[in-house]
Structures are given as structure tokens and as C-alpha cells.
Write an enzyme that holds these catalytic residues in place. Structure first.
Site, PDB file in Angstrom:
ATOM      1  N   THR A  13     -38.985 127.932  87.690  1.00 45.56           N
ATOM      2  CA  THR A  13     -39.051 126.513  87.346  1.00 45.56           C
ATOM      3  C   THR A  13     -40.088 126.282  86.251  1.00 45.56           C
ATOM      4  O   THR A  13     -41.032 127.049  86.088  1.00 45.56           O
ATOM      5  CB  THR A  13     -39.396 125.658  88.573  1.00 45.56           C
ATOM      6  OG1 THR A  13     -40.733 125.953  89.020  1.00 45.56           O
ATOM      7  CG2 THR A  13     -38.419 125.926  89.711  1.00 45.56           C
ATOM      8  N   GLY A  14     -39.881 125.226  85.493  1.00 41.19           N
ATOM      9  CA  GLY A  14     -40.814 124.900  84.424  1.00 41.19           C
ATOM     10  C   GLY A  14     -40.999 126.038  83.449  1.00 41.19           C
ATOM     11  O   GLY A  14     -42.122 126.339  83.030  1.00 41.19           O
ATOM     12  N   SER A  15     -39.889 126.671  83.064  1.00 38.90           N
ATOM     13  CA  SER A  15     -39.978 127.909  82.280  1.00 38.90           C
ATOM     14  C   SER A  15     -39.525 127.758  80.830  1.00 38.90           C
ATOM     15  O   SER A  15     -39.136 128.728  80.190  1.00 38.90           O
ATOM     16  CB  SER A  15     -39.168 129.018  82.961  1.00 38.90           C
ATOM     17  OG  SER A  15     -37.876 128.577  83.305  1.00 38.90           O
ATOM     18  N   GLY A  18     -44.868 128.526  78.032  1.00 41.49           N
ATOM     19  CA  GLY A  18     -46.053 128.945  78.765  1.00 41.49           C
ATOM     20  C   GLY A  18     -45.858 130.104  79.711  1.00 41.49           C
ATOM     21  O   GLY A  18     -45.093 131.047  79.440  1.00 41.49           O
ATOM     22  N   ILE A  19     -46.556 130.043  80.842  1.00 37.97           N
ATOM     23  CA  ILE A  19     -46.499 131.116  81.831  1.00 37.97           C
ATOM     24  C   ILE A  19     -45.086 131.276  82.364  1.00 37.97           C
ATOM     25  O   ILE A  19     -44.615 132.396  82.581  1.00 37.97           O
ATOM     26  CB  ILE A  19     -47.484 130.815  82.984  1.00 37.97           C
ATOM     27  CG1 ILE A  19     -48.931 130.942  82.493  1.00 37.97           C
ATOM     28  CG2 ILE A  19     -47.245 131.761  84.165  1.00 37.97           C
ATOM     29  CD1 ILE A  19     -49.968 130.465  83.500  1.00 37.97           C
ATOM     30  N   GLY A  20     -44.378 130.171  82.563  1.00 35.20           N
ATOM     31  CA  GLY A  20     -43.022 130.239  83.091  1.00 35.20           C
ATOM     32  C   GLY A  20     -42.091 131.022  82.193  1.00 35.20           C
ATOM     33  O   GLY A  20     -41.303 131.854  82.667  1.00 35.20           O
ATOM     34  N   SER A 141     -53.680 128.284  91.173  1.00 31.81           N
ATOM     35  CA  SER A 141     -54.685 128.345  90.112  1.00 31.81           C
ATOM     36  C   SER A 141     -56.037 128.651  90.727  1.00 31.81           C
ATOM     37  O   SER A 141     -56.279 128.360  91.907  1.00 31.81           O
ATOM     38  CB  SER A 141     -54.760 126.994  89.393  1.00 31.81           C
ATOM     39  OG  SER A 141     -55.885 126.923  88.539  1.00 31.81           O
ATOM     40  N   TYR A 154     -55.757 117.692  90.162  1.00 36.29           N
ATOM     41  CA  TYR A 154     -55.045 118.942  89.881  1.00 36.29           C
ATOM     42  C   TYR A 154     -55.446 120.032  90.870  1.00 36.29           C
ATOM     43  O   TYR A 154     -54.590 120.693  91.469  1.00 36.29           O
ATOM     44  CB  TYR A 154     -55.352 119.381  88.450  1.00 36.29           C
ATOM     45  CG  TYR A 154     -54.859 120.761  88.094  1.00 36.29           C
ATOM     46  CD1 TYR A 154     -53.505 120.997  87.865  1.00 36.29           C
ATOM     47  CD2 TYR A 154     -55.746 121.834  87.973  1.00 36.29           C
ATOM     48  CE1 TYR A 154     -53.048 122.267  87.535  1.00 36.29           C
ATOM     49  CE2 TYR A 154     -55.301 123.098  87.639  1.00 36.29           C
ATOM     50  CZ  TYR A 154     -53.950 123.308  87.418  1.00 36.29           C
ATOM     51  OH  TYR A 154     -53.502 124.572  87.095  1.00 36.29           O
TER      52      TYR A 154
END
Length: 265
Positions: A13-15, A18-20, A141, A154
Site C-alpha cells: 500500500t502507498g507504493s 518512497g519506501i513503498g 517508525s 504521528y
């Protein structure tokens, strides 16, 4: 170690960046069929091309769906009813003084960072358990342990993911399904680069140099002394998704550069 995920489907998800996106490339490189996700169709298509450029011939598809609410999660589930690997990477962040964080912002961070993973895990995990194999990874995180005073909302959501992943690991005990969290520290994603632009311009330095300055001033306990690359974080994610990680479950796998000052993982 040769990680081979041939025959496995991996949803990240959210890819779209960035990291995704780095994780999607890493999983494709390991042979998995990869599904990328983002809110915007154009960005999803760009991410698909990026994976194909990095791993020619890989099996990659995408679904545009905003996972910030139940309706968006349902759209994704309709498009991808089953997966072997679920990487709950979607997340938002941003500094804001605690006394200026209104209820709507708290709710938004909770829905995006926590409930997206809750909803998808609730849907996919039973099928993995029934099949006798699966991997669920939550991207938490170091801020979930080392709560930043300027991003309490966050850090709160990232702490919640640690509880969620540990509980789900216990729920899936003995089924062949593992559930873990990966804890990046400061990482040179697009979002972090945007955050560092003003500092770089003010100091007359590069984004990379600004990143080092940020780590040394705001995360002085860092052993690495610089932000990680998205690829360095993705390496840990791919490991947690691998067959070789069969004895790793319920863990909080740190890729924080040593920011959390603890000898215990």
C-alpha cells in the site's frame, strides 16, 4: 541469502513513491507478483513503469484507491481479493505543534496510518491462515518508540502499529503466517526531501547534506549519522516477507540507523 518469492503475490500500500515503491521493486526482484497502490491513477501507472524499469519482465499491476476510508479499502479488496504478502506501508507525517492539532487531524492520521492496515489485515489475514502461509508487514517508525515532540500525532499512530502487529502475530500463531513491524528512522523519501528543501536552501547545502545535518541535530543518538536510503529500508521489508523469515514473527525490526538508544531490538 537468496530470497525467492516466485509464485507469491505481494500487495504494497502507498507504493507510488518512497519506501513503498522501493519495497515493490525489491519484492519484484525476488520474483513476486507485485500490486502497487496509490490514490492517483497517473501516479500508480508511473509506479508500475518504475518497477518494470527496475525489474524488466516482472509481473506488476496497480490499483488506484484512497485507503484513508473504508470505501477506498473496499475498492482495493474488490480488485485484489487475495494476496500472499501484505505490506501496510501507507502513512502520512508532518510536524505540527501539539496545541494546534485539531480533532480532524488526529482522526485523519489515525484513519490513514492505522485503520488502513486494520481493514486490510482483517480481510486478508484469514485467507493467509487458511492457506497455511502468509506475510503481513506494518511499516512503523522509530518515532513509535522515540516519540517526537513536534509530531506526537504521528508517533502515536506508529506506536499503535507495534501493538497491532504484535497482537496479530499472536493471533496467527502456528498457522505459517508471520506478522512483523519494520521501524525505519529518518529516510530519504520524497516526503523527507521536500521537508529538507528549506533547510538546504537556507544553509546553501545539498539535500543530502541537509539530511545529515537534520539527523545530527534532531536525532543525535543515530549511529549511522545520516538518513537511510529507501532501498536500505526496503531490504528489511523484503526479508520480513521472505520464506527465510519463517521464524521471525511478532518482531519490531529496526532500520533506524541506531536512533533508538537501546541494545534490545
Amino acid at each position: 541469502m537468496l530470497i525467492d518469492l516466485s509464485g507469491k503475490t505481494a500487495l504494497v500500500t502507498g507504493s507510488s513513491g518512497g519506501i513503498g515503491l522501493a519495497a515493490a521493486k525489491g519484492l519484484a526482484r525476488a520474483g513476486a507478483r507485485v500490486v502497487v497502490n496509490g490514490r492517483d491513477t497517473e501516479r500508480v501507472e508511473t509506479a508500475i513503469r518504475a518497477v518494470l524499469d527496475a525489474v524488466p519482465g516482472s509481473a506488476v499491476s496497480g490499483v488506484a484507491a484512497d485507503l484513508a476510508d473504508a470505501a477506498g479499502c473496499d475498492r482495493l479488496l474488490q480488485a485484489v481479493p487475495q494476496t500472499d504478502i501484505l505490506v501496510n506501508n501507507l502513512g502520512i507525517f508532518g510536524p505540527k505543534p501539539f496545541f494546534e492539532i485539531d480533532d480532524a487531524t488526529w482522526e485523519r492520521f489515525f484513519q490513514v496510518n492505522v485503520m488502513s492496515g486494520v481493514r486490510l489485515s482483517r480481510a486478508y489475514l484469514p485467507k493467509m491462515m487458511e492457506a497455511g502461509w502468509g506475510r503481513v508487514v506494518f511499516i512503523s517508525s522509530e518515532s513509535g518508540l522515540n516519540i517526537p515532540a513536534d509530531m506526537i500525532h504521528y508517533g502515536f499512530t506508529k506506536t499503535a502499529l507495534l501493538s497491532l502487529s504484535r497482537g496479530l502475530a499472536k493471533l496467527a500463531s502456528g498457522t505459517g503466517v508471520t506478522v512483523n513491524s519494520v521501524l525505519p528512522g529518518p529516510t530519504m523519501s520524497e516526503g523527507v526531501k521536500d521537508m529538507l528543501k528549506d533547510m538546504a536552501a537556507e544553509k546553501g547545502v545539498s539535500i543530502e547534506e541537509a539530511g545529515e545535518m537534520f539527523v545530527k541535530s534532531e536525532r543525535p543518538s543515530s549511529v549511522l549519522g545520516r538518513p537511510a536510503t529507501v532501498e536500505e529500508v526496503a531490504n528489511m521489508i523484503v526479508y520480513a516477507c521472505s520464506k527465510e523469515a519463517s521464524a521471525t514473527s511478532g518482531g519490531a525490526l529496526r532500520v533506524d540507523g541506531g536512533v533508538v538508544d537501546s541494545i534490545v531490538p
